[in-house]
Design a protein around this motif. Structure first.
Motif, PDB file in Angstrom:
ATOM      1  N   GLY A  52       0.770  -1.234   0.000  1.00 54.41           N
ATOM      2  CA  GLY A  52       0.000   0.000   0.000  1.00 54.41           C
ATOM      3  C   GLY A  52       0.801   1.283   0.000  1.00 54.41           C
ATOM      4  N   GLY A  53       2.103   1.198   0.061  1.00 50.70           N
ATOM      5  CA  GLY A  53       2.897   2.413   0.029  1.00 50.70           C
ATOM      6  C   GLY A  53       2.871   3.061  -1.348  1.00 50.70           C
ATOM      7  N   GLY A  54       3.467   4.251  -1.439  1.00 46.48           N
ATOM      8  CA  GLY A  54       3.516   4.941  -2.716  1.00 46.48           C
ATOM      9  C   GLY A  54       3.843   6.404  -2.565  1.00 46.48           C
ATOM     10  N   LEU A  55       3.606   7.136  -3.637  1.00 41.46           N
ATOM     11  CA  LEU A  55       3.867   8.578  -3.678  1.00 41.46           C
ATOM     12  C   LEU A  55       2.543   9.321  -3.618  1.00 41.46           C
ATOM     13  CD1 LEU A  55       5.733  11.033  -4.210  1.00 41.46           C
ATOM     14  CD2 LEU A  55       5.432  10.566  -6.665  1.00 41.46           C
TER      15      LEU A  55
ATOM     16  N   GLY B 294      -2.786  14.491   1.157  1.00 39.76           N
ATOM     17  CA  GLY B 294      -3.446  13.303   0.643  1.00 39.76           C
ATOM     18  C   GLY B 294      -3.499  12.175   1.661  1.00 39.76           C
ATOM     19  N   SER B 295      -3.987  11.024   1.205  1.00 39.59           N
ATOM     20  CA  SER B 295      -4.166   9.866   2.064  1.00 39.59           C
ATOM     21  C   SER B 295      -3.576   8.614   1.428  1.00 39.59           C
ATOM     22  CB  SER B 295      -5.665   9.626   2.321  1.00 39.59           C
ATOM     23  OG  SER B 295      -6.264  10.716   2.980  1.00 39.59           O
ATOM     24  N   LEU B 296      -3.184   7.693   2.283  1.00 35.16           N
ATOM     25  CA  LEU B 296      -2.747   6.364   1.864  1.00 35.16           C
ATOM     26  C   LEU B 296      -3.225   5.369   2.910  1.00 35.16           C
ATOM     27  CD1 LEU B 296       0.979   6.656   0.665  1.00 35.16           C
ATOM     28  CD2 LEU B 296      -0.986   6.020  -0.731  1.00 35.16           C
ATOM     29  N   ARG B 297      -3.438   4.150   2.472  1.00 29.83           N
ATOM     30  CA  ARG B 297      -3.799   3.072   3.397  1.00 29.83           C
ATOM     31  C   ARG B 297      -2.787   1.957   3.238  1.00 29.83           C
ATOM     32  NH1 ARG B 297      -8.259   1.560   6.352  1.00 29.83           N
ATOM     33  NH2 ARG B 297      -8.590  -0.678   6.656  1.00 29.83           N
ATOM     34  N   LEU B 298      -2.086   1.658   4.321  1.00 23.97           N
ATOM     35  CA  LEU B 298      -1.142   0.551   4.340  1.00 23.97           C
ATOM     36  C   LEU B 298      -1.827  -0.684   4.902  1.00 23.97           C
ATOM     37  CD1 LEU B 298       2.055   2.300   5.768  1.00 23.97           C
ATOM     38  CD2 LEU B 298       1.259   2.168   3.396  1.00 23.97           C
ATOM     39  N   SER B 299      -1.440  -1.828   4.383  1.00 19.24           N
ATOM     40  CA  SER B 299      -1.982  -3.086   4.873  1.00 19.24           C
ATOM     41  C   SER B 299      -0.844  -4.055   5.157  1.00 19.24           C
ATOM     42  CB  SER B 299      -2.940  -3.686   3.848  1.00 19.24           C
ATOM     43  OG  SER B 299      -3.562  -4.838   4.362  1.00 19.24           O
ATOM     44  N   CYS B 300      -1.046  -4.898   6.144  1.00 21.05           N
ATOM     45  CA  CYS B 300      -0.056  -5.903   6.509  1.00 21.05           C
ATOM     46  C   CYS B 300      -0.772  -7.238   6.666  1.00 21.05           C
ATOM     47  CB  CYS B 300       0.634  -5.514   7.810  1.00 21.05           C
ATOM     48  SG  CYS B 300       1.778  -6.739   8.471  1.00 21.05           S
ATOM     49  N   ALA B 301      -0.334  -8.220   5.907  1.00 20.51           N
ATOM     50  CA  ALA B 301      -0.907  -9.564   5.987  1.00 20.51           C
ATOM     51  C   ALA B 301       0.016 -10.449   6.809  1.00 20.51           C
ATOM     52  CB  ALA B 301      -1.084 -10.134   4.589  1.00 20.51           C
ATOM     53  N   ALA B 302      -0.555 -11.154   7.770  1.00 22.20           N
ATOM     54  CA  ALA B 302       0.225 -12.002   8.659  1.00 22.20           C
ATOM     55  C   ALA B 302      -0.096 -13.463   8.430  1.00 22.20           C
ATOM     56  CB  ALA B 302      -0.055 -11.631  10.111  1.00 22.20           C
TER      57      ALA B 302
ATOM     58  N   MET C 104      -3.764   6.554   6.708  1.00 24.50           N
ATOM     59  CA  MET C 104      -2.995   7.771   6.904  1.00 24.50           C
ATOM     60  C   MET C 104      -3.654   8.905   6.135  1.00 24.50           C
ATOM     61  SD  MET C 104       0.878   6.247   6.643  1.00 24.50           S
ATOM     62  CE  MET C 104       0.736   5.873   4.898  1.00 24.50           C
ATOM     63  N   ASN C 105      -4.127   9.898   6.856  1.00 24.89           N
ATOM     64  CA  ASN C 105      -4.766  11.064   6.250  1.00 24.89           C
ATOM     65  C   ASN C 105      -3.940  12.314   6.514  1.00 24.89           C
ATOM     66  OD1 ASN C 105      -6.955   9.391   5.505  1.00 24.89           O
ATOM     67  ND2 ASN C 105      -8.011   9.790   7.433  1.00 24.89           N
ATOM     68  N   SER C 106      -4.229  13.362   5.774  1.00 20.31           N
ATOM     69  CA  SER C 106      -3.537  14.652   5.945  1.00 20.31           C
ATOM     70  C   SER C 106      -2.032  14.456   5.980  1.00 20.31           C
ATOM     71  CB  SER C 106      -4.024  15.341   7.226  1.00 20.31           C
ATOM     72  OG  SER C 106      -5.413  15.558   7.199  1.00 20.31           O
ATOM     73  N   LEU C 107      -1.527  13.705   5.030  1.00 19.12           N
ATOM     74  CA  LEU C 107      -0.101  13.381   5.025  1.00 19.12           C
ATOM     75  C   LEU C 107       0.753  14.619   4.822  1.00 19.12           C
ATOM     76  CD1 LEU C 107      -0.324  10.023   3.123  1.00 19.12           C
ATOM     77  CD2 LEU C 107       0.801  10.343   5.338  1.00 19.12           C
TER      78      LEU C 107
END
Length: 122
Positions: free
Chosen positions: A8-11, A16-24, A83-86
């Protein structure tokens, strides 16, 4: 053993907003507190958010309070960071981590993902 894989990372532009995800995978996911940590170039790694095994308790670093939200889905073995208001200061490699409990010392957070880059442009 617990295996963690982030995505989910990026530029993104500031604000702006991003959503990171982690799979276990591996041991019982709900037995572990989960966290998101980040490391910017030239800086020490820091925890930005933690969540208890059941999801009822959370912790946020002052720098992200009110902007980031950690959540988990124990049925899907995933943890997310909204993650909002980055801000450009949020630029870092973000890591997912697992430990027996939220109060664990750094040494007890012994399961880590490979990291995902988040870059916030001004």
């Amino acid at each position: 053993q617990v295996q963690l894989v982030e995505s989910g990372g990026g530029l993104v532009q500031a604000g702006g907003s991003l959503r990171l995800s982690c799979a276990a995978s591996g041991r019982t996911f709900s037995n572990y507190a989960m966290a998101w940590s980040r490391q910017a170039p030239g800086k020490e790694r820091e925890f930005v958010a933690k969540i208890s095994g059941g999801g009822s308790r959370t912790y946020y670093a002052d720098s992200v309070k009110g902007r980031f939200t950690i959540s988990r889905d124990n049925a899907k073995n995933t943890v997310a960071l909204q993650m909002n208001s980055l801000e450009p200061e949020d630029t870092a490699v973000y890591y997912c981590a697992a430990a027996p409990n939220m109060a664990a010392t750094w040494a007890a957070w012994n399961y880590w993902g490979q990291g995902t880059q988040v870059t916030v442009s001004s």
